[in-house]
Structures are given as structure tokens and as C-alpha cells.
Design a protein around this motif. Structure first.
Motif, PDB file in Angstrom:
ATOM      1  N   ARG A  74       0.848  -1.206   0.000  1.00 32.62           N
ATOM      2  CA  ARG A  74       0.000   0.000   0.000  1.00 32.62           C
ATOM      3  C   ARG A  74       0.873   1.241   0.000  1.00 32.62           C
ATOM      4  NH1 ARG A  74      -2.796  -2.923   3.990  1.00 32.62           N
ATOM      5  NH2 ARG A  74      -4.460  -4.086   2.962  1.00 32.62           N
ATOM      6  N   TYR A  75       0.451   2.212  -0.798  1.00 30.24           N
ATOM      7  CA  TYR A  75       1.067   3.544  -0.730  1.00 30.24           C
ATOM      8  C   TYR A  75      -0.010   4.447  -0.154  1.00 30.24           C
ATOM      9  CZ  TYR A  75       4.717   1.931  -3.936  1.00 30.24           C
ATOM     10  OH  TYR A  75       5.759   1.278  -4.522  1.00 30.24           O
ATOM     11  N   GLY A  76       0.065   4.781   1.118  1.00 29.55           N
ATOM     12  CA  GLY A  76      -1.009   5.543   1.765  1.00 29.55           C
ATOM     13  C   GLY A  76      -2.291   4.731   1.644  1.00 29.55           C
ATOM     14  N   THR A 120      -3.797   0.795  -2.844  1.00 24.04           N
ATOM     15  CA  THR A 120      -3.253  -0.561  -2.815  1.00 24.04           C
ATOM     16  C   THR A 120      -2.668  -0.903  -4.187  1.00 24.04           C
ATOM     17  OG1 THR A 120      -4.932  -1.151  -1.205  1.00 24.04           O
ATOM     18  CG2 THR A 120      -3.808  -2.978  -2.282  1.00 24.04           C
ATOM     19  N   ALA A 121      -1.332  -0.926  -4.261  1.00 27.37           N
ATOM     20  CA  ALA A 121      -0.672  -1.210  -5.542  1.00 27.37           C
ATOM     21  C   ALA A 121      -0.596  -2.718  -5.789  1.00 27.37           C
ATOM     22  CB  ALA A 121       0.725  -0.597  -5.564  1.00 27.37           C
ATOM     23  N   LEU A 122      -0.441  -3.514  -4.725  1.00 25.34           N
ATOM     24  CA  LEU A 122      -0.437  -4.976  -4.834  1.00 25.34           C
ATOM     25  C   LEU A 122      -1.376  -5.514  -3.766  1.00 25.34           C
ATOM     26  CD1 LEU A 122       3.393  -5.769  -5.137  1.00 25.34           C
ATOM     27  CD2 LEU A 122       1.724  -5.667  -7.000  1.00 25.34           C
ATOM     28  N   PRO A 132      -1.358  -4.447 -17.953  1.00 27.80           N
ATOM     29  CA  PRO A 132      -1.310  -3.099 -18.537  1.00 27.80           C
ATOM     30  C   PRO A 132      -0.481  -2.151 -17.675  1.00 27.80           C
ATOM     31  CG  PRO A 132      -3.512  -3.604 -17.682  1.00 27.80           C
ATOM     32  CD  PRO A 132      -2.696  -4.850 -17.539  1.00 27.80           C
ATOM     33  N   ASN A 133      -0.145  -1.004 -18.204  1.00 31.10           N
ATOM     34  CA  ASN A 133       0.618  -0.025 -17.426  1.00 31.10           C
ATOM     35  C   ASN A 133      -0.132   0.303 -16.143  1.00 31.10           C
ATOM     36  OD1 ASN A 133       2.753   0.231 -19.217  1.00 31.10           O
ATOM     37  ND2 ASN A 133       1.595   1.651 -20.507  1.00 31.10           N
ATOM     38  N   GLY A 134       0.605   0.371 -15.051  1.00 30.20           N
ATOM     39  CA  GLY A 134      -0.009   0.719 -13.766  1.00 30.20           C
ATOM     40  C   GLY A 134      -0.601  -0.465 -13.030  1.00 30.20           C
ATOM     41  N   ALA A 135      -0.442  -1.684 -13.580  1.00 36.49           N
ATOM     42  CA  ALA A 135      -1.063  -2.869 -12.966  1.00 36.49           C
ATOM     43  C   ALA A 135      -0.360  -3.294 -11.679  1.00 36.49           C
ATOM     44  CB  ALA A 135      -1.061  -4.030 -13.963  1.00 36.49           C
ATOM     45  N   GLY A 136       0.937  -2.972 -11.560  1.00 39.96           N
ATOM     46  CA  GLY A 136       1.674  -3.361 -10.353  1.00 39.96           C
ATOM     47  C   GLY A 136       2.899  -4.226 -10.630  1.00 39.96           C
ATOM     48  N   LYS A 137       3.286  -4.372 -11.905  1.00 36.80           N
ATOM     49  CA  LYS A 137       4.417  -5.252 -12.256  1.00 36.80           C
ATOM     50  C   LYS A 137       5.723  -4.755 -11.631  1.00 36.80           C
ATOM     51  CE  LYS A 137       3.786  -4.557 -16.662  1.00 36.80           C
ATOM     52  NZ  LYS A 137       2.673  -3.596 -16.599  1.00 36.80           N
ATOM     53  N   SER A 138       6.028  -3.474 -11.862  1.00 37.27           N
ATOM     54  CA  SER A 138       7.302  -2.951 -11.339  1.00 37.27           C
ATOM     55  C   SER A 138       7.316  -3.011  -9.826  1.00 37.27           C
ATOM     56  CB  SER A 138       7.519  -1.496 -11.761  1.00 37.27           C
ATOM     57  OG  SER A 138       7.518  -1.409 -13.144  1.00 37.27           O
ATOM     58  N   THR A 139       6.182  -2.693  -9.211  1.00 32.90           N
ATOM     59  CA  THR A 139       6.131  -2.723  -7.749  1.00 32.90           C
ATOM     60  C   THR A 139       6.453  -4.136  -7.258  1.00 32.90           C
ATOM     61  OG1 THR A 139       4.452  -0.993  -7.806  1.00 32.90           O
ATOM     62  CG2 THR A 139       4.675  -2.205  -5.748  1.00 32.90           C
ATOM     63  N   ALA A 140       5.857  -5.139  -7.883  1.00 29.58           N
ATOM     64  CA  ALA A 140       6.104  -6.522  -7.452  1.00 29.58           C
ATOM     65  C   ALA A 140       7.579  -6.877  -7.629  1.00 29.58           C
ATOM     66  CB  ALA A 140       5.228  -7.483  -8.256  1.00 29.58           C
TER      67      ALA A 140
HETATM   68  P1  ADP Z   1       3.408  -1.324 -13.805  1.00 28.73           P
HETATM   69  O1  ADP Z   1       4.840  -1.671 -13.603  1.00 28.73           O
HETATM   70  O2  ADP Z   1       2.532  -2.516 -13.991  1.00 28.73           O
HETATM   71  O3  ADP Z   1       3.197  -0.301 -14.893  1.00 28.73           O
HETATM   72  P2  ADP Z   1       3.660  -0.054 -11.216  1.00 28.73           P
HETATM   73  O4  ADP Z   1       4.045  -1.149 -10.308  1.00 28.73           O
HETATM   74  O5  ADP Z   1       4.726   0.884 -11.683  1.00 28.73           O
HETATM   75  O6  ADP Z   1       2.852  -0.649 -12.459  1.00 28.73           O
HETATM   76  O7  ADP Z   1       2.547   0.824 -10.517  1.00 28.73           O
HETATM   77  C1  ADP Z   1       1.385   0.275  -9.900  1.00 28.73           C
HETATM   78  C2  ADP Z   1       0.578   1.381  -9.272  1.00 28.73           C
HETATM   79  O8  ADP Z   1       1.245   1.835  -8.084  1.00 28.73           O
HETATM   80  C3  ADP Z   1       0.402   2.610 -10.160  1.00 28.73           C
HETATM   81  O9  ADP Z   1      -0.915   3.108  -9.999  1.00 28.73           O
HETATM   82  C4  ADP Z   1       1.431   3.582  -9.617  1.00 28.73           C
HETATM   83  O10 ADP Z   1       0.996   4.902  -9.819  1.00 28.73           O
HETATM   84  C5  ADP Z   1       1.462   3.231  -8.125  1.00 28.73           C
HETATM   85  N1  ADP Z   1       2.765   3.513  -7.528  1.00 28.73           N
HETATM   86  C6  ADP Z   1       3.964   2.960  -7.881  1.00 28.73           C
HETATM   87  N2  ADP Z   1       4.967   3.443  -7.107  1.00 28.73           N
HETATM   88  C7  ADP Z   1       4.397   4.331  -6.258  1.00 28.73           C
HETATM   89  C8  ADP Z   1       4.898   5.180  -5.201  1.00 28.73           C
HETATM   90  N3  ADP Z   1       6.202   5.198  -4.894  1.00 28.73           N
HETATM   91  N4  ADP Z   1       3.998   5.945  -4.543  1.00 28.73           N
HETATM   92  C9  ADP Z   1       2.679   5.921  -4.855  1.00 28.73           C
HETATM   93  N5  ADP Z   1       2.141   5.164  -5.822  1.00 28.73           N
HETATM   94  C10 ADP Z   1       2.983   4.369  -6.522  1.00 28.73           C
END
Ligand code: ADP
Length: 299
Positions: free
Chosen positions: A10-12, A15-17, A35-43
Motif C-alpha cells: 500500500r502507498y497511503g 493498494t498497488a499490490l 497493462p501499465n499501472g497494474a503493479g508489475k514494477s512494484t512486485a
Molecule cells: P506497472 O509496472 O505494472 O506499470 P507499477 O508497479 O509501476 O505498475 O505501478 C502500480 C501502481 O502503483 C500505479 O498506480 C502507480 O501509480 C502506483 N505507484 C507505484 N509506485 C508508487 C509510489 N512510490 N507511490 C505511490 N504510488 C505508486
């Protein structure tokens, strides 16, 4: 092996994942699609120990990444190709990487060769690299220590079709030698050509997973015959629903055996009979992508 066990981030209040669980296994290329913004990079950042999970756990080779002794030797990462120091040359970036992970300096020339960066390109500063060259350098960096596990975030970005093909062969060869590969992409056709397994993520949740073959097969049976109209009517009489496919033929909600039996009964000659046509995954992914696009417009 890479394992995600109910990982939530969670970011605040966002919920990103959301309870993400899946595995990337050795000897296989696992495609992480969303798709973009799905949470791949976060994971991937959670797996690399760069972003702490709010709850749940991600492990690489059985341990949290940060607790691996000399993780750089076992796990190669490409998380953000634009993060390379722009003022260094490609060769300098790799030489530093080799020193930091304790790898023989000769590997620098080997990996440059492996990713197809020429002598001249290796001597150029990274700020003058194209995106495709940066991706190649990033992949070289990930491969430096000849690790058992590779984690690559959108490695095909900026590569031309020949580059994408080169990368596909490289990753397939790496997995064939027993390596574990987790790579992300927002493009289904890029993933389906390289991955043995696919994990689909949308809005921070895993929405599908399985072998590429299973997922692309979807459900139902694709059939083409000498007389699709007659076959469709016979299937209807047998209580089976069949919808015409854009490219010709029918998609029937039944197994190939049942469809074959109805065709035999109706004396319709079959030209093709196989399980599914991939519509399942493609349509699901299309819906996810359309959602993401709507959100981007709304934002
Ligand atoms: P993907 O890699 O699938 O494009 P991300 O993992 O980059 O997706 O992002 C997933 C969601 O989390 C997006 O809505 C993004 O805006 C949000 N997010 C990613 N990093 C942060 C952060 N440091 N603070 C707040 N929100 C974030």
C-alpha cells in the motif's frame, strides 16, 4: 525460483499490490503480463528488496533477496534501464558491476559480446545511447555474474524487432540451461512468444496464471469445416452453442471429441479441430488494458 506469497503493498490509501501470490520456476521463462499501472514494477521491486511489502513475503532462491549472501552473484536484475550512470561508458558501467559483485573482469567483454554491443558502442557514454542500447547494456549488467535467476522489467522496451528476437533466443537459452527468468511486459504478443508460463496482473491482483499453452488454448474448441453453416446448425440441434470466428470457423463450447462426433453424425468434413483459440486470454487482457486506458484518461 522466485516466490510471492500473499504480497500486499500500500502507498497511503492506495493498494498497488493486493495479495499477490505466484512462482517463477527454474528452467522456465515466466512472463509477468499486465497493462501499465497494474503493479508489475512494484512486485519486482518488492522481490528485489527495494520496496518493502506492507504484508506477505517475496523470496528469491528461498530467501528474501536482502538476506542472500552476495545477491548480485545469484540474481541478475534489470529494473530501470534509464537508471545507469549517464556519464559513464557502457564498458565502465559493466566493469564497476564486475568489481562490485566480485566477477572476473573478463566477463565484461564476454557480456558485451553476448548482448551485441560493439567495441565502439561500449566506449561511448551512456547518455548518448539509444533506449535499445540501454536495454542491451542493462541486460548485460544483469548477466554479468552468470546468475541463476533473472528479473527483467520491460526488457523489450526500445528494442527493434531484431533486438526482440535476439532477446527471446537469449532468454530461452538461459532457461534451457536451468535458469529462472521473470520478465514483465504490457504486450501480450511479446510475452506469449517467449514465456513458458504467464502470470497476468490487473489492478494489483493476479487475475490469471498457468502455462502459456493452457492460457492461450482458452476454453472450448475451434473447428473449421467444409460447411460451417451446416455444422453450426447440427451443433445447435445437439444443444451446443457455437459462435463464428472472425478468421472463419467456429468456436464451440464443448470438447474436440464432442464436436468431432457431431460433425461425423452430420457428415460434415472437418478441416481443423483443436482445443480453444486463445480468445480467453486475449479478451481478458484487452478488458484489463481498456480499463487502464480509461483510468489514465480520467486521471
Ligand atoms: P506497472 O509496472 O505494472 O506499470 P507499477 O508497479 O509501476 O505498475 O505501478 C502500480 C501502481 O502503483 C500505479 O498506480 C502507480 O501509480 C502506483 N505507484 C507505484 N509506485 C508508487 C509510489 N512510490 N507511490 C505511490 N504510488 C505508486
Amino acid at each position: 525460483m522466485i516466490s510471492f506469497d500473499h504480497v500486499t503493498k500500500r502507498y497511503g490509501g492506495f493498494t498497488a499490490l493486493d495479495g499477490v501470490s505466484f512462482e517463477a520456476r527454474p528452467g522456465r521463462v515466466t512472463g509477468f503480463l499486465g497493462p501499465n499501472g497494474a503493479g508489475k514494477s512494484t512486485a519486482m521491486r518488492v522481490a528485489a528488496g527495494l520496496t518493502p511489502a506492507t504484508s506477505g513475503r517475496a523470496t528469491v532462491l528461498g530467501r528474501p533477496y536482502g538476506t542472500l549472501p552476495n545477491p548480485g552473484r545469484h540474481v541478475g536484475m534489470l529494473l530501470d534501464a534509464s537508471a545507469q550512470h549517464a556519464g559513464r561508458t557502457g564498458r565502465e558501467v559493466l566493469t564497476l558491476g564486475a568489481i562490485l559483485t566480485g566477477v572476473d573482469r573478463r566477463r565484461v567483454e564476454e557480456t558485451l559480446d553476448l548482448v551485441g554491443l560493439t567495441e565502439k558502442e561500449a566506449g561511448r557514454r551512456v547518455r548518448n545511447y539509444s533506449l535499445g542500447m540501454r536495454q542491451r547494456l542493462g541486460i548485460a549488467h544483469a548477466l554479468l555474474a552468470d546468475p541463476e535467476v533473472l528479473v527483467l522489467d520491460e526488457p523489450a522496451n526500445g528494442l527493434d524487432p531484431a533486438g526482440i528476437r535476439w532477446m527471446r533466443d537469449l532468454l530461452r537459452g538461459y532457461a534451457a540451461r536451468g535458469g529462472t527468468v521473470l520478465l514483465s511486459s504490457h504486450l501480450l504478443n511479446e510475452i506469449e512468444r517467449v514465456a513458458d508460463d504467464i502470470v497476468v496482473i490487473g489492478h494489483g491482483r493476479i487475475v490469471a496464471g498457468g502455462t502459456t499453452r493452457e492460457l492461450l488454448a482458452g476454453s472450448g474448441t475451434t473447428v473449421r469445416s467444409a460447411d460451417d453453416a451446416r455444422l453450426r446448425s447440427a451443433l445447435g440441434t445437439a444443444g451446443l452453442s457455437a459462435s463464428p470466428l472472425a478468421a472463419g470457423g467456429l468456436l464451440v463450447d464443448a470438447t474436440p471429441e464432442v464436436v468431432g462426433a457431431v460433425a461425423l453424425e452430420a457428415a460434415v468434413v472437418l478441416r481443423e479441430l483443436r482445443s480453444g483459440d486463445g480468445r480467453g486470454l486475449e479478451e481478458m487482457f484487452f478488458d484489463l488494458t481498456a480499463d487502464a486506458a480509461r483510468e489514465e484518461v480520467a486521471a
